[in-house]
Design an enzyme around this catalytic site. Structure first.
Site, PDB file in Angstrom:
ATOM      1  CE1 TYR A  42       0.388  -8.821   6.701  1.00  0.00           C
ATOM      2  CE2 TYR A  42       2.458  -9.268   7.250  1.00  0.00           C
ATOM      3  CZ  TYR A  42       1.507  -8.769   6.540  1.00  0.00           C
ATOM      4  OH  TYR A  42       2.064  -8.301   5.074  1.00  0.00           O
ATOM      5  CE  LYS A  94      -5.275   7.690   5.242  1.00  0.00           C
ATOM      6  NZ  LYS A  94      -4.191   7.710   6.037  1.00  0.00           N
ATOM      7  CB  VAL A 145      -0.832  -0.086   1.115  1.00  0.00           C
ATOM      8  CG1 VAL A 145      -1.950   1.196   1.268  1.00  0.00           C
ATOM      9  CG2 VAL A 145      -1.888  -1.276   1.148  1.00  0.00           C
TER      10      VAL A 145
END
Length: 235
Positions: free
Chosen positions: A206, A169, A162
Site C-alpha cells: 500500500y 502478480k 486475491v
C-alpha cells in the site's frame, strides 16, 4: 632437399557462446466487472478464505443466504458494491453481456514468467460470460462514506482479496485502481481502508502505491453483545 612439411590444419573459427534461451512467457487475460447475485457462492468462498488468512475465521458467520439478502439491494456505488476479478487463457470479448449501464468492465492482459497453477479452478469457474474457462481470482467490496473535512463523499474498502495462486502478480493493485478510478469519475474525495498491523507485505504494498498508513488512528467497533447492550440504552 627434404620436402617442406605440410601447413598445419586451419584453426576452427572461435564461436560465440550460444545466447541463453529466452524464458517462456504466459499471457493471461483479466476482467474486472460488477458482481451479480449469481456470484455469491464465489464471494462467500473467498470471504472465508480471507478470514482464514487473517486468522479470524472464528468470527466469520456469513452465509450465502445472508450475503444474497444484503449485498444487491441498491444500485452500484450507492451502497455495498463488489468488483469481481476474473482470469481467462483467452481474450475477453469487449461486448460481453457483463457490461452494465453504471460500469464498463475493465479488460487487461498480463504477461507472466510462469503459468498459474490453479488447483481450485473448477470451484471458482465464473458464472458470467460466454467463455468456458473463466475463473474468479479475487474481489473488492466497497461502499460510500463521507468526509466532513473535504465536504465530499468517498469510498471505504471493506475487503480486498486475491486468491493465493494469483497473488504477487499485480491483481490486487488492479482491483484497488478500479475503485480509485471510479471514485475519481464520480468526483469523490478519497478512498480508504484498514490493514492488519502484522501484515507487513500488505503495508509495504500500500505504501508503494502512495497510500498513507495512518499510525495515529485506531479503529473502534461495537458488535455482538456490546452492540446489543448499547442499542438498548435509554438515554
Amino acid at each position: 632437399m627434404a620436402a617442406a612439411a605440410p601447413p598445419p590444419p586451419p584453426t576452427p573459427a572461435a564461436t560465440a557462446d550460444p545466447a541463453p534461451p529466452t524464458p517462456p512467457v504466459t499471457a493471461i487475460f483479466t476482467r474486472i466487472r460488477l458482481a451479480t447475485p449469481a456470484d455469491v457462492p464465489h464471494i462467500h468462498k473467498m470471504i472465508y478464505q480471507m478470514a482464514v488468512f487473517e486468522r479470524l475465521n472464528h468470527l466469520c458467520s456469513a452465509t450465502e443466504s445472508s450475503l444474497s439478502s444484503t449485498l444487491f439491494n441498491h444500485p452500484p456505488f450507492t451502497s455495498f458494491t463488489v468488483f469481481l476479478l476474473e482470469t481467462s487463457p483467452a481474450p475477453f470479448s469487449p461486448s460481453a453481456a457483463t457490461a452494465s449501464p453504471s460500469f464498463d468492465p475493465i479488460l487487461r492482459t498480463l504477461t507472466l514468467d510462469l503459468p498459474v497453477d490453479d488447483p481450485e479452478r473448477e470451484a471458482f469457474r465464473s458464472s458470467e460470460g460466454p467463455l468456458e474457462d473463466v475463473s474468479v481470482a479475487g474481489f473488492v467490496l466497497f461502499f460510500p462514506n463521507y468526509s466532513t473535512f473535504l465536504a465530499k463523499p468517498g469510498f471505504y474498502v471493506e475487503d480486498l482479496f486475491v486468491r493465493e495462486c494469483y497473488r504477487r502478480k499485480g491483481l490486487g493493485r488492479m482491483l484497488l485502481t478500479a475503485v480509485a478510478r471510479q471514485a475519481v469519475r464520480m468526483g469523490y474525495g478519497r478512498v480508504e481502508w484498514v490493514v492488519l498491523d502484522w501484515n507487513s507485505n500488505a503495508i509495504q504494498f500500500y505504501e508503494e502505491m502512495g497510500a498513507k498508513v495512518l499510525q495515529e488512528w485506531r479503529l473502534c467497533r461495537l458488535t455482538g453483545d456490546e452492540l446489543e447492550a448499547y442499542g438498548k440504552i435509554d438515554f
